[in-house]
Scaffold this active site. Sequence first.
Site, PDB file in Angstrom:
ATOM      1  N   PRO A 193       0.824  -1.208   0.000  1.00 14.16           N
ATOM      2  CA  PRO A 193       0.000   0.000   0.000  1.00 14.16           C
ATOM      3  C   PRO A 193       0.858   1.257   0.000  1.00 14.16           C
ATOM      4  CG  PRO A 193      -0.636  -1.495   1.785  1.00 14.16           C
ATOM      5  CD  PRO A 193       0.592  -2.057   1.176  1.00 14.16           C
ATOM      6  N   GLY A 194       0.342   2.292  -0.644  1.00 12.64           N
ATOM      7  CA  GLY A 194       0.987   3.606  -0.581  1.00 12.64           C
ATOM      8  C   GLY A 194       2.251   3.747  -1.403  1.00 12.64           C
ATOM      9  N   GLU A 249      13.102  -2.994  26.579  1.00 14.56           N
ATOM     10  CA  GLU A 249      13.722  -2.253  25.465  1.00 14.56           C
ATOM     11  C   GLU A 249      15.240  -2.407  25.486  1.00 14.56           C
ATOM     12  OE1 GLU A 249      11.951  -1.274  23.079  1.00 14.56           O
ATOM     13  OE2 GLU A 249      10.049  -1.469  24.145  1.00 14.56           O
TER      14      GLU A 249
HETATM   15  P1  ATP Z   1      -3.075   1.712  -2.036  1.00 12.79           P
HETATM   16  O1  ATP Z   1      -2.551   0.378  -2.435  1.00 12.79           O
HETATM   17  O2  ATP Z   1      -3.217   1.878  -0.559  1.00 12.79           O
HETATM   18  O3  ATP Z   1      -4.267   2.164  -2.825  1.00 12.79           O
HETATM   19  P2  ATP Z   1      -1.291   3.184  -3.762  1.00 12.79           P
HETATM   20  O4  ATP Z   1      -0.111   2.338  -4.072  1.00 12.79           O
HETATM   21  O5  ATP Z   1      -2.341   3.307  -4.821  1.00 12.79           O
HETATM   22  O6  ATP Z   1      -1.902   2.771  -2.375  1.00 12.79           O
HETATM   23  P3  ATP Z   1      -1.192   6.009  -3.954  1.00 12.79           P
HETATM   24  O7  ATP Z   1      -2.648   6.200  -3.632  1.00 12.79           O
HETATM   25  O8  ATP Z   1      -0.783   6.145  -5.368  1.00 12.79           O
HETATM   26  O9  ATP Z   1      -0.726   4.617  -3.394  1.00 12.79           O
HETATM   27  O10 ATP Z   1      -0.303   6.982  -3.061  1.00 12.79           O
HETATM   28  C1  ATP Z   1      -0.815   7.635  -1.918  1.00 12.79           C
HETATM   29  C2  ATP Z   1      -0.092   8.947  -1.723  1.00 12.79           C
HETATM   30  O11 ATP Z   1       1.265   8.695  -1.370  1.00 12.79           O
HETATM   31  C3  ATP Z   1      -0.025   9.777  -2.972  1.00 12.79           C
HETATM   32  O12 ATP Z   1      -1.102  10.643  -3.062  1.00 12.79           O
HETATM   33  C4  ATP Z   1       1.284  10.522  -2.815  1.00 12.79           C
HETATM   34  O13 ATP Z   1       1.107  11.669  -2.021  1.00 12.79           O
HETATM   35  C5  ATP Z   1       2.139   9.577  -2.031  1.00 12.79           C
HETATM   36  N1  ATP Z   1       3.025   8.753  -2.891  1.00 12.79           N
HETATM   37  C6  ATP Z   1       3.045   7.404  -2.949  1.00 12.79           C
HETATM   38  N2  ATP Z   1       3.986   6.976  -3.791  1.00 12.79           N
HETATM   39  C7  ATP Z   1       4.580   8.070  -4.298  1.00 12.79           C
HETATM   40  C8  ATP Z   1       5.621   8.280  -5.235  1.00 12.79           C
HETATM   41  N3  ATP Z   1       6.251   7.253  -5.809  1.00 12.79           N
HETATM   42  N4  ATP Z   1       5.975   9.551  -5.529  1.00 12.79           N
HETATM   43  C9  ATP Z   1       5.344  10.597  -4.945  1.00 12.79           C
HETATM   44  N5  ATP Z   1       4.359  10.455  -4.049  1.00 12.79           N
HETATM   45  C10 ATP Z   1       3.968   9.219  -3.712  1.00 12.79           C
END
Ligand code: ATP
Length: 500
Positions: A113-114, A338
């Site tokens: 994710p993310g 810890e």
């Molecule tokens: P999920 O699997 O949870 O849907 P995802 O992989 O689709 O997540 P995104 O929704 O594309 O992730 O990213 C969430 C936010 O994190 C983006 O809006 C951005 O702010 C930041 N982000 C993530 N990856 C990048 C990246 N490679 N470059 C810049 N910003 C990023």
Amino acid sequence: MPKWSKEAVIGFIPVMFVFLAFIGVNIVPLLVAGMLIGALFFIVKMKGGIAVGAGGERKRKKNGPAKLTFEEIGGQDNAKQELREALDFLIRHEEIKKFGIRPLKGILLTGPPGTGKTLMAKAAAHYTNSVFVAASGSEFVEMYVGVGAGRIRDLFKDARTRAAKENKQSAIIFIDEIDVIGGKREGGQQREYDQTLNQLLTEMDGIFTADAPRILVIAATNRKEMLDSALLRPGRFDRHIQVDLPDKKGRAHILKLHAGNKPLGADVDLDKIAEEAYGFSGAQLESVMNEAAIYTMRANEEYILQRHLSMAIDKVMMGERSDRESNIEEKKRVAIHELGHAIMAELVRPGSVKQVALSPRGKALGYVRHNPQQEQYLYTKSFLEEQIMIALGGAAAEEMYYGGRSTGSSNDFEQSLNIVETMMKSGLTSLGIINMNMVTTEELMKENNVILEDLMNRTKFLLGQNRAIFDNSLDILMREEILSGDQFRCQFRENTLLPA
Ligand code: ATP
């Protein structure tokens, strides 16, 4: 309005009319009024004021203008390159047709994710000058059979209508969390999900190169192994692109992108922050920049400084400081726990401890901060064993001082068990090279216990050997609530059983 209640209302209205007619009420005025409201609703919808159908509220948010470019996505160089190459299929459609190549219909983005999967899909729409329509797998899950399938139909229809309206030659449909509807189907049992998945497959099978607009479906998941094979077969989602956690260079790039609109102080070294943020996703890095800006604003300062960024890393890694007060006995147990982790870490990886703290953060009552590790993608057996010994250090230390453990070790044990599983799957245990399904649970349990017991004994032995360091560090930690890596190593140097 939640989706289920919308459907309940739709079901309730005709039943109410039939009932009113049955008891002799004149329903004609009601019908006319209903039709007028319906027509009004339809007009508003056509003007784009209200989005109904697949996605609803969330879709409207996600579908917003897809102006994002690949340059605005940090790191992910390989994934971006692979995606661009795949998208050329959509752009160079004439050549594709000439060579009789079948169109690329589906791209699957997989990764934690993310990491930017949604961003990639949006950039793909911009790159190919397509309309962007998005939905999430969970939006298709309904208790009424057929509703999910209907939503899939609406989604494709919506993509085609919008492309025609915006005069675009192609449309990209992004489906996040595809595993929710595309999970493996068990036996002949017909479920609502099956209908939804079947509808998606049917829609994808109906995509042809000659059709305008050309449609490309991009789906995202972080559980690729859960997907039904029908979804992955050639002609469907047959192009898989891994969107991994960023490496150090990628993290620095992402931080720089998100620092773009923020006032940075002269002392800020984003490469150093990227090093400290080992294992962070893009979303977490975005959060680090945001939290650092919040700390700066709260402190009434003008520029974000390095210390604000360090504080933000702690917050994103371990949660907000909490003002939970623990009694002195509990505090001592946490300190011992810890220090058990910290001493084991310093013994097996000298110089690795950055700080031991007794301040509660998130759910933890105390924590050990480690110095940034080197990027590593392969792990040896001894590295993994050392990792387990660091995790077991907390419980071993509690046993050493109190003769028993507390509930504070559950996360450590979970981490240790995961590492043992990795070792088993990698053929690093006495079970040899195995497929986990070939071995009985008893055999796995036995091997698991042998490994963990041996490592626990080695951990206790090493901690026992360094009792003096332990006692002195405990005094400082109880007094000052924080023990820096340097103070800690000083204890090691003053002791005869030095590791280095
Ligand atoms: P999920 O699997 O949870 O849907 P995802 O992989 O689709 O997540 P995104 O929704 O594309 O992730 O990213 C969430 C936010 O994190 C983006 O809006 C951005 O702010 C930041 N982000 C993530 N990856 C990048 C990246 N490679 N470059 C810049 N910003 C990023």
